[in-house]
Design an enzyme around this catalytic site. Structure first.
Site, PDB file in Angstrom:
ATOM      1  N   GLU A 211      90.248   0.026  21.305  1.00 32.94           N
ATOM      2  CA  GLU A 211      91.569   0.015  20.979  1.00 32.94           C
ATOM      3  C   GLU A 211      92.089  -1.535  21.560  1.00 32.94           C
ATOM      4  OE1 GLU A 211      94.262   3.234  21.269  1.00 32.94           O
ATOM      5  OE2 GLU A 211      92.408   4.632  21.386  1.00 32.94           O
ATOM      6  N   HIS A 227      67.679  15.394  22.470  1.00 33.89           N
ATOM      7  CA  HIS A 227      67.184  16.433  21.566  1.00 33.89           C
ATOM      8  C   HIS A 227      67.283  15.907  20.091  1.00 33.89           C
ATOM      9  CE1 HIS A 227      66.160  19.007  24.690  1.00 33.89           C
ATOM     10  NE2 HIS A 227      66.981  18.474  25.450  1.00 33.89           N
ATOM     11  N   LYS A 318      98.880   5.449  10.605  1.00 28.78           N
ATOM     12  CA  LYS A 318     100.232   6.047  10.931  1.00 28.78           C
ATOM     13  C   LYS A 318     101.141   6.005   9.865  1.00 28.78           C
ATOM     14  CE  LYS A 318      99.430   6.793  15.775  1.00 28.78           C
ATOM     15  NZ  LYS A 318      99.974   6.734  17.194  1.00 28.78           N
TER      16      LYS A 318
END
Ligand code: PA5
Length: 327
Positions: A211, A227, A318
């Site tokens: 950001e 893993h 948004k």
């Protein structure tokens, strides 16, 4: 740099907000710079808190959330649609809810519906308000009989932050210069490598670099990394990485895990930088790391010539949310 002052502001109100009742779990709902408060709380509570903490970064509440849950809705602006939708469904299901914001629709709705509302100071970007939101929740839980951090520990953490603040400024500037010359200029992907339970800090660094510095970042957390992700280095497609290691020097196993990661990364890069967390406990280490990550991301933005405060694409998203979430 005003975080200690910000925390002191919250400490003055410690004890003011309280929820009554018995709960089985805490569910923190929020997005981005607000949602990460839930991740921090989860790490702190896992170590010593009396209740499990679940984090919901979505507009949908999981089915297990019920009348025995304490639902904490956090949105710095109070206007994030995902959080507003979750709030609406929490009210429909008659859940026990607390709202944290600096204003916005959430504030209005919380007042209108008689929901406990905690206001944090407004006027800054959500991610910079991390301490206000985190300490507000720590205060609420402590006062309500579900202490994760006591007032005394919270006070000690501010003293710690005040002590280390100026040294963090210097080390963040140095790290930003390294990132600029080792990653940005040659166009290498930044990998943030750490060990549990500091994965949350790696996530915070990532979000701050995203950001504030407008950078893509990959987060690798041991031992899970060993893993799955590790196998990609058996036949690597790229070698343009730089690795930022975050370690807790008091965690011997964690340090050895990150050493092992370095051995593997060394097959594809020679570019490494290490941040050693300081602090007496997990809260202090999280604060220390968060301030390093935040300041570094600002210095890096300056070096790149980008504005850390403006996040155009988040705003674009948004604006679109009303359309996207329309039923
Ligand atoms: O830090 C930011 O600016 C973002 O990550 C926001 O926190 C995110 O978009 C959610 O907004 P809010 O915190 O206002 O709910």
């Amino acid at each position: 740099m005003s975080w200690p002052k910000m925390i002191r502001g919250v400490l003055e109100k410690w004890g003011v907000y309280r929820v009554e009742g018995v709960f089985d779990e805490v569910v923190v709902v929020g997005m981005g710079g607000s949602g990460i408060v839930g991740d921090y709380l989860q790490v702190l509570a896992a170590e010593r808190g009396p209740l499990p903490v679940y984090v919901v970064k979505s507009y949908i509440l999981p089915r297990f959330v019920d009348e025995d849950s304490l639902v904490l809705l956090i949105s710095y602006s109070g206007n994030t649609l995902e959080t507003l939708l979750a709030f609406k469904s929490a009210l429909l299901s008659k859940l026990r809810v607390v709202v944290v914001s600096s204003g916005g629709v959430l504030k209005e709705e919380a007042w209108r519906r008689g929901v406990l509302y905690i206001e944090v100071p407004g006027g800054i970007v959500p991610r910079a308000s991390l301490p206000s939101m985190l300490y507000s929740i720590l205060g609420l839980l402590d006062t309500s009989g579900y202490s994760v951090i006591t007032l005394r520990e919270a006070e000690e953490s501010v003293v710690f932050l005040e002590d280390v603040k100026s040294s963090i400024l210097g080390s963040s500037s140095k790290l930003a210069k390294w990132l600029y010359s080792e990653c940005v200029i040659p166009g290498r992907l930044v990998i943030i490598a750490t060990h549990t339970p500091m994965g949350v800090l790696a996530l915070r660094f990532k979000n701050e670099f995203n950001e504030n510095s407008k950078l893509h970042v990959k987060v690798d957390v041991a031992p899970e990394w060993m893993h799955n992700d590790i196998v990609g280095y058996e036949a690597p497609l790229r070698r343009d990485y730089c690795v930022l290691e975050i370690i807790d020097p008091d965690n011997a196993v964690g340090c050895k895990l990150v050493e092992f990661m370095r051995d593997i990364y060394s097959e594809v890069t020679k570019s490494f930088y290490r941040v050693e967390l300081r602090g007496e406990n997990t809260l202090e280490k999280l604060l220390y790391g968060s301030l390093v990550g935040g300041l570094t991301s600002i210095f890096l933005a300056e070096l790149r010539g980008v504005d850390p405060l403006i996040t155009k694409t988040i705003e674009l998203y948004k604006l679109k949310t009303k359309e996207i979430f329309k039923e």
